[in-house]
Design a protein around this motif. Structure first.
Motif, short mmCIF file in Angstrom:
data_model
loop_
_atom_site.label_atom_id
_atom_site.label_comp_id
_atom_site.label_asym_id
_atom_site.label_seq_id
_atom_site.Cartn_x
_atom_site.Cartn_y
_atom_site.Cartn_z
N TYR A 127 9.14 29.22 15.90
CA TYR A 127 9.79 28.25 16.62
C TYR A 127 11.38 28.83 16.81
O TYR A 127 12.14 28.70 16.23
CB TYR A 127 9.96 26.76 16.08
CG TYR A 127 8.63 25.95 16.26
CD1 TYR A 127 8.61 25.18 17.24
CD2 TYR A 127 7.66 26.31 15.59
CE1 TYR A 127 7.40 24.23 17.66
CE2 TYR A 127 6.56 25.62 15.61
CZ TYR A 127 6.53 24.44 16.67
OH TYR A 127 5.48 23.61 16.64
N GLN A 129 13.67 30.93 20.44
CA GLN A 129 13.57 31.27 22.08
C GLN A 129 14.07 32.56 22.23
O GLN A 129 15.09 32.98 21.74
CB GLN A 129 14.44 30.30 22.85
CG GLN A 129 13.76 28.79 22.78
CD GLN A 129 14.55 28.04 23.71
OE1 GLN A 129 14.14 27.76 24.69
NE2 GLN A 129 15.62 27.21 22.87
N VAL A 131 16.02 34.49 25.11
CA VAL A 131 16.66 34.14 26.48
C VAL A 131 16.96 35.62 27.03
O VAL A 131 17.55 36.45 26.47
CB VAL A 131 17.79 33.27 26.42
CG1 VAL A 131 18.64 33.30 27.62
CG2 VAL A 131 17.51 32.01 25.90
N HIS A 141 17.62 32.79 20.48
CA HIS A 141 18.28 31.51 20.34
C HIS A 141 17.54 30.54 19.48
O HIS A 141 16.50 30.67 19.24
CB HIS A 141 18.46 30.96 21.74
CG HIS A 141 19.54 31.43 22.41
ND1 HIS A 141 20.71 30.96 22.75
CD2 HIS A 141 19.72 32.79 22.99
CE1 HIS A 141 21.52 31.98 23.71
NE2 HIS A 141 20.82 32.95 23.61
N ALA A 143 15.41 27.21 18.33
CA ALA A 143 14.41 26.43 19.34
C ALA A 143 15.01 25.13 19.68
O ALA A 143 15.93 24.50 19.17
CB ALA A 143 13.17 26.26 18.23
N VAL A 144 14.33 24.49 20.67
CA VAL A 144 14.60 23.21 21.39
C VAL A 144 14.26 22.29 19.93
O VAL A 144 15.18 21.01 19.94
CB VAL A 144 13.74 22.83 22.44
CG1 VAL A 144 13.73 21.36 22.48
CG2 VAL A 144 14.22 23.71 23.59
N ASP A 149 12.93 24.58 13.76
CA ASP A 149 13.87 25.86 14.49
C ASP A 149 13.55 26.88 13.15
O ASP A 149 13.96 26.76 12.14
CB ASP A 149 15.39 25.60 14.47
CG ASP A 149 15.95 26.91 14.81
OD1 ASP A 149 15.61 27.67 15.66
OD2 ASP A 149 16.98 27.24 14.01
N SER A 151 14.82 30.16 13.97
CA SER A 151 15.69 31.34 14.09
C SER A 151 16.43 32.11 12.77
O SER A 151 16.73 33.02 12.79
CB SER A 151 16.66 30.78 15.26
OG SER A 151 17.64 30.04 14.73
N GLY A 170 9.16 28.05 21.78
CA GLY A 170 10.59 27.77 21.48
C GLY A 170 11.24 26.65 22.10
O GLY A 170 12.19 26.18 22.01
N ASP A 171 10.46 26.37 23.26
CA ASP A 171 11.06 25.02 23.93
C ASP A 171 10.20 24.00 24.16
O ASP A 171 10.04 22.99 24.86
CB ASP A 171 10.81 25.77 25.78
CG ASP A 171 9.29 26.02 26.05
OD1 ASP A 171 8.38 26.09 25.34
OD2 ASP A 171 9.04 26.01 27.32
#
Length: 362
Positions: A127, A129, A131, A141, A143-144, A149, A151, A170-171
């Motif tokens: 999880y 993102q 970009v 980045h 995660a939503v 998350d 990261s 991730g979204d």
């Protein structure tokens, strides 16, 4: 694009593989065999990489109609993750094996092998993102889904590794991932998540370390050197720990005691009051940057635990070393943990904590 989908046998990696296929990529599923003695059935939700997990991943690949392979990386996992974990605890440090696994296995050994075989990228069920900026750079980045998350444990990735990485979840929030898995007819839609340290399936880290390193009885002392208890191995303790100390003498002031230092050379564990845990300065080594290294002093958010709070700070790099100054004190920062730096939701990079201290008295 030819993509290796890392398939653990769980619901997240299953949906990630499906989404890469939907996006039009040429996808091949790969399960990493990381255990040198994989049990036929998992004993709990803690473990992973069992024969059962490999079978679950294969069933998903069959539903998707993609090729599926098992890559044996057990020897490298033991050397780079398990043995490193054992050495770090023996040295009085508190490592994060998930970061080391991502660095050494999933985005080094796996990605390197995939590229060598002619693949363009690797996709996982993490999880987080990626970009892409206007100038074509790829940034990592958060995660939503803040609760899921990951990261932090991906903060060891380099810009080159990010250029060949996909995180299709991730979204999306986790409940929607399970719904999608059920809609796709995946057997793993309701499978429990694995958690904690995957190679310690019963969750007993102290017992695991004792079996690996052997019992080593020693003293638990107060900050003035007074013996207040005993232990079976200093390696089983970490800075900030309060539970499981088994102190034989209560504190004179009645305040709870915490581990404030682990001294492996003397085989001692030092305990003290909570105020001794406060730090506002961190030094880290083994710096890893998810893009260009910061120039000069920069404002960042600093996170020292996988699901911990982010603290406002300033940081600067000096070669492989990173200095972090926190705007307020935080407690329980142990050598061996990782500090991951953020700029908003973007991951700047990470370092392994070598020292933490208090520099401001107020």
């Amino acid at each position: 694009m030819r993509v290796v989908a890392a398939m653990s046998g769980g619901v997240d990696s299953a949906v990630a593989a499906a989404r890469m296929l939907d996006a039009g990529h040429d996808v091949v599923g790969v399960h990493l065999a990381l255990s040198q003695s994989a049990a036929t059935l998992r004993e709990s939700a803690r473990g992973c990489c069992t024969i059962e997990d490999a079978g679950d991943a294969r069933r998903v690949a069959d539903v998707l109609g993609i090729p599926f392979y098992v890559w044996d990386m057990a020897e490298r996992f033991k050397r780079d993750v398990v043995d490193d974990f054992t050495r770090e605890y023996a040295a009085g440090r508190t490592p994060n094996p998930c970061l080391r696994c991502n660095e050494k296995i999933k985005f080094a050994a796996l990605l390197d092998k995939a590229v060598a075989l002619g693949f363009d990228a690797v996709a996982t069920g993490h999880y987080a993102q990626v970009v892409e900026t206007a100038d074509g750079r790829r940034e990592l980045h958060r995660a939503v889904d803040a609760a899921k998350d990951q990261s932090y444990v991906l903060g060891v990735l380099t810009a080159e590794q990010l250029s060949r990485s996909f995180f299709p979840l991730g979204d999306t929030v986790k409940p929607r991932v399970r719904e999608e898995a059920a809609e796709r007819g995946f057997y793993v839609a309701k499978k429990p998540d694995s958690h904690d340290i995957c190679f310690i399936q019963d969750g007993d880290t102290r017992g695991w370390l004792t079996r690996a390193l052997g019992a080593a009885p020693g003293e638990i002392v107060d900050t003035d050197g007074t013996v207040v208890g005993s232990h079976e191995g200093a390696f089983a303790y970490t800075v900030g720990q309060r539970r499981g100390l088994g102190l034989s003498r209560p504190a004179a002031d009645g305040e709870p005691r915490y581990v404030v230092e682990v001294r492996p050379e003397a085989n001692q564990v030092v305990v003290g009051t909570a105020d001794l845990l406060g730090v506002d300065a961190i030094t880290g080594d083994h710096a890893r940057w998810c893009g260009p290294a910061p120039e000069g002093v920069v404002r960042v958010g600093a996170q020292v635990r996988a699901h911990g709070e982010e603290y406002p700070a300033t940081a600067w790099a000096d070669g492989d070393t990173v200095e972090v100054r926190l705007e307020r004190r935080i407690r329980g920062v142990a050598p061996g943990q990782s500090v991951v730096l953020y700029d908003g939701t973007r991951v700047v990079g990470s370092a392994t904590i070598s020292a933490a201290r208090l520099e401001r008295s107020a």
